[in-house]
Design a protein around this motif. Structure first.
Motif, PDB file in Angstrom:
ATOM      1  N   SER A   1       4.960  18.201  -4.111  1.00  0.00           N
ATOM      2  CA  SER A   1       5.686  19.527  -3.394  1.00  0.00           C
ATOM      3  C   SER A   1       5.841  19.599  -1.960  1.00  0.00           C
ATOM      4  O   SER A   1       6.555  18.832  -1.678  1.00  0.00           O
ATOM      5  CB  SER A   1       4.480  20.662  -3.994  1.00  0.00           C
ATOM      6  N   MET A   2       5.041  20.137  -1.096  1.00  0.00           N
ATOM      7  CA  MET A   2       4.887  19.939   0.319  1.00  0.00           C
ATOM      8  C   MET A   2       4.691  18.592   0.772  1.00  0.00           C
ATOM      9  O   MET A   2       5.227  18.041   1.772  1.00  0.00           O
ATOM     10  CB  MET A   2       4.109  21.157   1.145  1.00  0.00           C
ATOM     11  N   GLY A   3       3.755  18.055  -0.098  1.00  0.00           N
ATOM     12  CA  GLY A   3       3.523  16.633   0.287  1.00  0.00           C
ATOM     13  C   GLY A   3       4.585  15.717  -0.198  1.00  0.00           C
ATOM     14  O   GLY A   3       4.837  14.586   0.413  1.00  0.00           O
TER      15      GLY A   3
ATOM     16  N   THR B   1      -5.640  19.753  -2.585  1.00  0.00           N
ATOM     17  CA  THR B   1      -6.611  18.903  -2.270  1.00  0.00           C
ATOM     18  C   THR B   1      -6.120  17.408  -2.961  1.00  0.00           C
ATOM     19  O   THR B   1      -5.411  17.575  -3.733  1.00  0.00           O
ATOM     20  CB  THR B   1      -7.841  18.954  -2.213  1.00  0.00           C
ATOM     21  N   GLN B   2      -6.692  16.439  -2.297  1.00  0.00           N
ATOM     22  CA  GLN B   2      -6.557  14.962  -3.091  1.00  0.00           C
ATOM     23  C   GLN B   2      -6.838  15.066  -4.445  1.00  0.00           C
ATOM     24  O   GLN B   2      -6.338  14.213  -5.103  1.00  0.00           O
ATOM     25  CB  GLN B   2      -7.390  14.142  -2.267  1.00  0.00           C
ATOM     26  N   SER B   3      -7.839  15.933  -4.949  1.00  0.00           N
ATOM     27  CA  SER B   3      -7.929  15.972  -6.399  1.00  0.00           C
ATOM     28  C   SER B   3      -6.798  16.366  -7.356  1.00  0.00           C
ATOM     29  O   SER B   3      -6.734  15.693  -8.437  1.00  0.00           O
ATOM     30  CB  SER B   3      -9.123  17.105  -6.652  1.00  0.00           C
ATOM     31  N   SER B   4      -5.903  16.800  -6.688  1.00  0.00           N
ATOM     32  CA  SER B   4      -4.687  17.133  -7.320  1.00  0.00           C
ATOM     33  C   SER B   4      -3.576  16.087  -7.702  1.00  0.00           C
ATOM     34  O   SER B   4      -2.725  16.334  -8.305  1.00  0.00           O
ATOM     35  CB  SER B   4      -3.855  18.406  -6.787  1.00  0.00           C
ATOM     36  N   ILE B   5      -3.803  14.907  -6.816  1.00  0.00           N
ATOM     37  CA  ILE B   5      -3.002  13.627  -7.103  1.00  0.00           C
ATOM     38  C   ILE B   5      -4.057  12.559  -7.416  1.00  0.00           C
ATOM     39  O   ILE B   5      -3.606  11.399  -7.521  1.00  0.00           O
ATOM     40  CB  ILE B   5      -2.470  13.557  -5.711  1.00  0.00           C
ATOM     41  N   ALA B   6      -5.031  12.798  -7.658  1.00  0.00           N
ATOM     42  CA  ALA B   6      -5.984  11.685  -7.765  1.00  0.00           C
ATOM     43  C   ALA B   6      -5.832  10.781  -9.212  1.00  0.00           C
ATOM     44  O   ALA B   6      -6.174   9.646  -9.053  1.00  0.00           O
ATOM     45  CB  ALA B   6      -7.634  12.231  -8.117  1.00  0.00           C
ATOM     46  N   TRP B   7      -5.147  11.406  -9.895  1.00  0.00           N
ATOM     47  CA  TRP B   7      -4.925  10.590 -11.220  1.00  0.00           C
ATOM     48  C   TRP B   7      -4.000   9.391 -10.897  1.00  0.00           C
ATOM     49  O   TRP B   7      -4.037   8.175 -11.442  1.00  0.00           O
ATOM     50  CB  TRP B   7      -4.227  11.356 -12.233  1.00  0.00           C
TER      51      TRP B   7
ATOM     52  N   PRO C   1       3.264  16.966 -11.850  1.00  0.00           N
ATOM     53  CA  PRO C   1       2.658  16.076 -11.221  1.00  0.00           C
ATOM     54  C   PRO C   1       1.270  16.133 -10.769  1.00  0.00           C
ATOM     55  O   PRO C   1       0.528  15.040 -10.379  1.00  0.00           O
ATOM     56  CB  PRO C   1       3.629  16.071  -9.706  1.00  0.00           C
ATOM     57  N   ASN C   2       0.453  16.937 -11.232  1.00  0.00           N
ATOM     58  CA  ASN C   2      -0.806  17.288 -10.945  1.00  0.00           C
ATOM     59  C   ASN C   2      -1.738  16.753 -11.873  1.00  0.00           C
ATOM     60  O   ASN C   2      -3.099  16.632 -11.825  1.00  0.00           O
ATOM     61  CB  ASN C   2      -1.224  18.596 -10.584  1.00  0.00           C
ATOM     62  N   THR C   3      -1.134  16.305 -13.204  1.00  0.00           N
ATOM     63  CA  THR C   3      -1.973  15.672 -14.152  1.00  0.00           C
ATOM     64  C   THR C   3      -1.362  14.356 -14.592  1.00  0.00           C
ATOM     65  O   THR C   3      -0.016  14.150 -14.471  1.00  0.00           O
ATOM     66  CB  THR C   3      -2.276  16.671 -15.363  1.00  0.00           C
TER      67      THR C   3
ATOM     68  N   ALA D   1       0.810  -1.151   0.104  1.00  0.00           N
ATOM     69  CA  ALA D   1       0.142   0.033  -0.025  1.00  0.00           C
ATOM     70  C   ALA D   1       0.780   1.365   0.068  1.00  0.00           C
ATOM     71  O   ALA D   1       1.929   1.305   0.516  1.00  0.00           O
ATOM     72  CB  ALA D   1      -0.907   0.004   1.228  1.00  0.00           C
ATOM     73  N   VAL D   2       0.167   2.345  -0.449  1.00  0.00           N
ATOM     74  CA  VAL D   2       0.948   3.610  -0.482  1.00  0.00           C
ATOM     75  C   VAL D   2      -0.007   4.709  -0.191  1.00  0.00           C
ATOM     76  O   VAL D   2      -1.148   4.826  -0.803  1.00  0.00           O
ATOM     77  CB  VAL D   2       1.459   3.893  -2.084  1.00  0.00           C
ATOM     78  N   ALA D   3       0.482   5.628   0.555  1.00  0.00           N
ATOM     79  CA  ALA D   3      -0.108   6.960   0.828  1.00  0.00           C
ATOM     80  C   ALA D   3       0.355   8.177   0.085  1.00  0.00           C
ATOM     81  O   ALA D   3       1.466   8.011  -0.028  1.00  0.00           O
ATOM     82  CB  ALA D   3      -0.250   7.376   2.358  1.00  0.00           C
ATOM     83  N   ILE D   4      -0.432   8.959  -0.419  1.00  0.00           N
ATOM     84  CA  ILE D   4       0.030   9.918  -1.183  1.00  0.00           C
ATOM     85  C   ILE D   4      -0.613  11.262  -0.818  1.00  0.00           C
ATOM     86  O   ILE D   4      -1.805  11.442  -0.705  1.00  0.00           O
ATOM     87  CB  ILE D   4      -0.281   9.826  -2.769  1.00  0.00           C
ATOM     88  N   SER D   5       0.368  12.357  -0.455  1.00  0.00           N
ATOM     89  CA  SER D   5       0.037  13.561   0.072  1.00  0.00           C
ATOM     90  C   SER D   5      -0.007  14.663  -1.053  1.00  0.00           C
ATOM     91  O   SER D   5       0.907  14.931  -1.866  1.00  0.00           O
ATOM     92  CB  SER D   5       0.710  13.915   1.354  1.00  0.00           C
ATOM     93  N   PRO D   6      -1.021  15.370  -1.217  1.00  0.00           N
ATOM     94  CA  PRO D   6      -1.066  16.863  -2.079  1.00  0.00           C
ATOM     95  C   PRO D   6      -0.151  17.666  -1.629  1.00  0.00           C
ATOM     96  O   PRO D   6       0.548  17.628  -0.372  1.00  0.00           O
ATOM     97  CB  PRO D   6      -2.477  17.137  -2.127  1.00  0.00           C
ATOM     98  N   GLY D   7      -0.104  18.820  -2.197  1.00  0.00           N
ATOM     99  CA  GLY D   7       0.866  20.199  -2.017  1.00  0.00           C
ATOM    100  C   GLY D   7       0.045  21.077  -1.103  1.00  0.00           C
ATOM    101  O   GLY D   7      -0.949  21.015  -0.874  1.00  0.00           O
ATOM    102  N   PHE D   8       0.795  22.285  -1.036  1.00  0.00           N
ATOM    103  CA  PHE D   8       0.361  23.408  -0.313  1.00  0.00           C
ATOM    104  C   PHE D   8      -0.987  23.854  -1.172  1.00  0.00           C
ATOM    105  O   PHE D   8      -0.693  23.985  -2.559  1.00  0.00           O
ATOM    106  CB  PHE D   8       1.304  24.463  -0.256  1.00  0.00           C
ATOM    107  N   THR D   9      -1.937  24.308  -0.589  1.00  0.00           N
ATOM    108  CA  THR D   9      -3.166  25.117  -0.835  1.00  0.00           C
ATOM    109  C   THR D   9      -4.058  23.850  -1.601  1.00  0.00           C
ATOM    110  O   THR D   9      -4.949  24.113  -2.094  1.00  0.00           O
ATOM    111  CB  THR D   9      -3.167  25.931  -1.837  1.00  0.00           C
TER     112      THR D   9
END
Ligand code: 9J3
Ligand code: ZN
Length: 310
Positions: A179-181, A114-120, A260-262, A104-112
């Motif tokens: 990013s910050m994630g 949400t999860q939608s930015s890494i959903a792909w 990395p957001n798309t 399993a892998v947990a993935i964090s988004p960056g500053f400002t």
């Protein structure tokens, strides 16, 4: 180790396992067949289980670049109100349990963000055979150290409380983030050295030295990043990692902080290979990591230490 130079070849594990099996089978058939080699060769799948963590078919360039892997996936939403230590998220996972549990892998988004930015990355990685938890943070302003703690809280929730906990091998876990994630990804690996893989994506952190890490780490930077420039973030992060660690630095060409957001095939193929190689101990993927990938239209620079040893 030697066998990692030969992804398609035999390994000490394979030898040991098939000898054990042929010995067992021989004792069953003693007096019926003449030779152990003949017996082992006639048992279907006798050599198929040398690595208990391998999932899915043998990979190809096209399979690691594909928009989806071989596993059908589904997803379940985790409300932030139902958890503590992070902000909830979405769990993407293979529907099949036929091959057992998954890493399993947990993935964090960056500053400002949400999860939608890494959903792909959710279905992209899960369809290759991982349980993937894209998280929201407590607040979108949380700093990297906090994001690191939140990634670990998310992994703990995932393995101990989530509805999919029974599908996960709790000893095979990894972290990623943007990013910050990505800065948080390094923080998480620093504080939990049992993690098997870490991948910061255009990571941002004021701390530039990561000598404490013991987790195989793939640092991904972008050549055109002006928010976390590689010269002051990803490159020093990579350079500070111990020389004895399995590590790599991938610098994306023609890319920005937000690449990395798309959906991005270069990020996907090397992330999949890194997670497979180090969370699943799947040496079938070593071929995509070593010898080191060469600069191309997609890769500005790639550094690493081959062959991988852990
Ligand atoms: O998560 C990020 O995008 C970090 C880059 C940033 O905005 O830092 C400024 C404080
Ligand atoms: Zn560079």
């Amino acid at each position: 180790m030697q066998q990692h130079l030969h992804p398609g070849g035999t390994s000490p594990h394979r030898h040991r396992r098939s000898l054990t099996l042929s010995r067992t089978v021989t004792s069953m058939y003693v007096g019926v067949f003449a030779g152990a080699a003949l017996v082992a060769a006639t048992i279907p799948g006798a050599q198929a289980a040398e690595n208990p963590y391998e999932r899915g078919p043998a990979p190809t360039q096209s399979s690691i670049e594909a928009n989806r892997g071989s596993f059908a996936t589904t997803q379940t939403s985790v409300s932030r109100l139902s958890v503590s230590g992070f902000g909830g998220g979405t769990i993407y996972y293979p529907t099949s349990t036929a091959e057992g549990t998954f890493g399993a892998v947990a993935i964090s988004p960056g500053f400002t963000a949400t999860q939608s930015s890494i959903a792909w990355l959710g279905p992209r990685l899960a369809s290759q055979g991982f349980v993937v938890f894209t998280i929201d943070t407590n607040t979108t302003a949380d700093q990297p150290a906090s994001r690191g703690r939140q990634l670990l809280a998310a992994l703990d929730y995932l393995t101990q409380q989530s509805t999919v906990r029974g599908r996960i091998d709790t000893s095979r876990l990894g972290v990623m983030g943007h990013s910050m994630g990505g800065g948080g990804t390094l923080e998480a690996a620093k504080s939990r050295t049992s993690l098997k893989a870490a991948i910061p994506l255009t990571g941002w952190n004021t701390d530039k030295t990561w000598t404490e890490l013991r987790t195989p780490t793939l640092v991904v930077g972008a050549d055109g990043d002006t928010i976390a420039p590689v010269a002051t973030h990803s490159e020093p992060f990579y350079g500070s990692l111990p020389g004895s660690l399995d590590k790599a630095y991938l610098e994306l060409r023609g890319a920005t902080h937000f690449t990395p957001n798309t959906s991005n095939t270069t990020i996907a193929k090397y992330s999949i290979s890194w997670l497979k190689r180090f969370i699943d101990d799947d040496t079938r993927y070593e071929q995509f990591l070593c010898p080191l990938p060469q600069p191309s239209l997609a890769i500005a620079e790639y550094r690493g230490n081959c062959p991988h040893t852990s």
